[in-house]
Design a protein around this motif. Structure first.
Motif, short mmCIF file in Angstrom:
data_model
loop_
_atom_site.label_atom_id
_atom_site.label_comp_id
_atom_site.label_asym_id
_atom_site.label_seq_id
_atom_site.Cartn_x
_atom_site.Cartn_y
_atom_site.Cartn_z
N ILE A 230 68.86 23.67 17.98
CA ILE A 230 67.89 22.72 18.53
C ILE A 230 67.86 21.46 17.67
CG2 ILE A 230 65.43 22.32 18.97
CD1 ILE A 230 65.24 25.37 19.58
N GLY A 231 67.87 21.63 16.34
CA GLY A 231 67.88 20.47 15.45
C GLY A 231 69.10 19.60 15.64
N GLU A 232 70.27 20.23 15.80
CA GLU A 232 71.50 19.45 16.01
C GLU A 232 71.46 18.69 17.32
OE1 GLU A 232 74.52 22.40 15.69
OE2 GLU A 232 74.55 22.38 13.48
N ARG A 233 70.90 19.32 18.35
CA ARG A 233 70.85 18.65 19.66
C ARG A 233 69.96 17.41 19.62
NH1 ARG A 233 69.76 15.88 23.08
NH2 ARG A 233 69.71 16.18 25.35
N PHE A 234 68.83 17.49 18.91
CA PHE A 234 67.89 16.37 18.90
C PHE A 234 67.93 15.56 17.61
CE2 PHE A 234 66.24 19.30 22.09
CZ PHE A 234 66.00 18.44 23.15
N ARG A 235 68.90 15.89 16.74
CA ARG A 235 69.11 15.15 15.49
C ARG A 235 67.84 15.11 14.64
NH1 ARG A 235 72.96 10.04 17.43
NH2 ARG A 235 74.60 11.36 18.37
N VAL A 236 67.26 16.29 14.48
CA VAL A 236 66.09 16.44 13.62
C VAL A 236 66.36 17.58 12.65
CG1 VAL A 236 64.50 15.57 15.37
CG2 VAL A 236 64.94 18.03 15.23
N THR A 237 65.54 17.69 11.63
CA THR A 237 65.70 18.76 10.66
C THR A 237 65.31 20.10 11.28
OG1 THR A 237 63.43 18.59 9.84
CG2 THR A 237 65.10 17.16 8.81
N PRO A 238 65.82 21.21 10.72
CA PRO A 238 65.38 22.52 11.22
C PRO A 238 63.86 22.68 11.17
CG PRO A 238 67.33 22.77 9.86
CD PRO A 238 66.90 21.33 9.73
N ARG A 239 63.23 22.11 10.15
CA ARG A 239 61.77 22.21 10.06
C ARG A 239 61.10 21.52 11.25
NH1 ARG A 239 57.50 25.08 8.16
NH2 ARG A 239 55.65 23.78 8.42
#
Length: 211
Positions: free
Chosen positions: A31-40
């Protein structure tokens, strides 16, 4: 269900599409990779979706985003696949079907494999050349037979009737059964049925990593 923000709707749609394609929800990292956000940050989105009733938590062996599934799927769209415990993919390990939990998988992804499917956790590196690594979960269809070339879960029995379970490629050498590792550094296990019992527990039909 409470109203979602624009980003929460995007995350929910991604989870739905990913699940329809892969048969299971995405991980926090995916999910983080898809939306370019941190895992947190991805985890915070999941928590918000769960609080608002868009996702529901299903039992799983570990705390993981794969335990969160959309609440608006059709009835019967999910199956809880039991995780039966750790087995050896290296040296055989004393067999123990200790249930770790359950893994939610899309029923459509399992439809052609029947009802008797379970997951077992792998330990060791004997199957690394088949891309089965230490800590992976293998999905197994319970069956008593196998064809040469199948990757199977086999139970090796000693003279006392105790069993050791292992993941190997199943082959035949005349009347003897061969459990072949996919690691050139390791030797195959060759079993003469007249000297040692061996029982096929099931055929490996899938692989899950990162759970």
């Amino acid at each position: 269900m409470r109203e979602l923000t624009s980003r929460q709707r995007d995350v929910l749609e991604f989870i739905r599409a990913f699940t329809a394609r892969q048969g299971m929800p995405p991980t926090v990292r995916e999910i983080g990779e898809r939306f370019r956000v941190t895992p947190r940050a991805a985890f915070d989105h999941l928590r918000a979706l769960e609080r608002k009733g868009a996702l529901q938590r299903r039992a799983a062996g570990r705390r993981t985003s794969r335990a969160l599934t959309p609440t608006d799927g059709p009835t019967g769209s999910w199956r809880a696949v039991p995780i039966l415990g750790r087995i050896a993919a290296g040296g055989p390990l004393l067999a123990a079907e200790n249930r770790e939990g359950e893994l939610p998988l899309a029923a459509a992804a399992l439809a052609r494999h029947g009802e008797d499917v379970f997951a077992l956790r792998v330990r060791g590196d004997s199957m690394i050349e088949a891309h089965i690594c230490d800590g992976d979960l293998v999905l197994v269809r319970r069956q008593e037979g196998a064809q040469p070339g199948d990757i199977v879960v086999a139970l090796l029995e000693d003279a006392t009737g105790q069993g050791e379970a292992t993941v190997k490629r199943f082959l035949r050498d005349g009347e003897r059964l061969v459990l072949k590792p996919e690691n050139r550094a390791l030797a195959p296990i060759v079993v003469d049925p007249g000297e040692r019992g061996v029982r096929i527990l099931g055929k490996v039909i899938g692989l899950l990593r990162g759970l």
